[in-house]
Design an enzyme around this catalytic site. Structure first.
Site, PDB file in Angstrom:
ATOM      1  N   ASP A   1      87.883 -86.691  20.854  1.00 44.71           N
ATOM      2  CA  ASP A   1      87.764 -86.902  22.292  1.00 44.71           C
ATOM      3  C   ASP A   1      89.141 -86.936  22.948  1.00 44.71           C
ATOM      4  O   ASP A   1      89.368 -86.311  23.986  1.00 44.71           O
ATOM      5  CB  ASP A   1      87.009 -88.209  22.557  1.00 44.71           C
TER       6      ASP A   1
ATOM      7  N   GLU B   1      83.035 -83.226  19.009  1.00 46.16           N
ATOM      8  CA  GLU B   1      84.296 -83.978  19.115  1.00 46.16           C
ATOM      9  C   GLU B   1      84.849 -84.291  17.725  1.00 46.16           C
ATOM     10  O   GLU B   1      86.062 -84.188  17.489  1.00 46.16           O
ATOM     11  CB  GLU B   1      84.064 -85.283  19.885  1.00 46.16           C
TER      12      GLU B   1
END
Length: 227
Positions: A45, A117
């Site tokens: 992320d 992610e």
């Protein structure tokens, strides 16, 4: 599952030297293994936030910081990462529990987004930022052939409607409060109303733009309430 792992790495255009790393990135916590992809998801992320931010900085040289932040937020989110995950057919390769499998887990937006992610986090750890950047931008441009400032305003009305229907059983209403400015440069001020209450107010160069801006503000307000 090994065949699916190989197929995924071909789609990525990268073969992991450490196969345990990509397996960890694909392992959902429901599988009850001694490891899962949550830490890699956290890292991925942050890496994607940097990559997309840098990409937009270079692509939109005349755009101010506030608008760049909004554009990045429209690309760095669950919905966007789910779209990128589907380009890679990630759902086929995720390790999940039988219960999660029976609950259609391979199609869940949050699960797909988190796995994407995590894959980016794993790629960053093994191959570094340049390789991760090249792959992420390639996927982003495939998913969004035309990235422009209109992306800031996409789907906020739809998202707000889905949220209010789910929580309150009603749809938002939009009301023109006023229009102002000369004819060649007119602005419209729109209020969005939920359950009889004006929730947010915004203005724009068109009614559509003002509605989308008001919907975004309303979304931010409601999401804080639901936290």
């Amino acid at each position: 599952m090994q065949q699916k792992l190989e197929a995924l790495q071909k789609r990525l255009g990268y073969q992991f030297k450490n196969q345990n790393l990509i397996i960890e990135a694909l392992t959902h916590k429901s599988s009850k293994q001694p490891y899962n992809n949550e830490r890699l998801e956290f890292l991925g992320d942050a890496v994607l936030d940097l990559i997309v931010g840098e990409y937009l900085y270079h692509e939109f040289t005349e755009v101010a910081e506030g608008e760049l932040s909004k554009l990045r937020a429209s690309l760095v989110n669950e919905k966007s990462f789910e779209k990128l995950a589907r380009l890679l057919h990630l759902g086929e390769s995720i390790y999940i529990s039988l219960a999660e499998e029976n609950n259609n887990g391979r199609e869940k937006p949050s699960l797909l987004s988190n796995a994407f992610e995590a894959i980016m986090g794993a790629l960053y750890l093994e191959a570094g930022l340049e390789t991760t950047r090249a792959l992420a931008i390639s996927l982003l441009e495939e998913a969004y052939p035309k990235i422009d400032m209109d992306a800031i305003f996409r789907d906020h009305k739809t998202t707000l409607q889905e949220l209010t229907q789910a929580h309150f059983g009603v749809t938002p209403e939009y009301r023109l409060v006023r229009s102002f400015g000369p004819d060649h440069k007119k602005e419209f001020e729109i209020a969005v109303c939920v359950r009889g209450n004006d929730l947010a107010l915004a203005s724009g160069k068109s009614k559509k733009e003002a509605q989308q801006k008001a919907a975004l503000l309303a979304l931010e307000i409601l999401k804080k309430e639901f936290q």
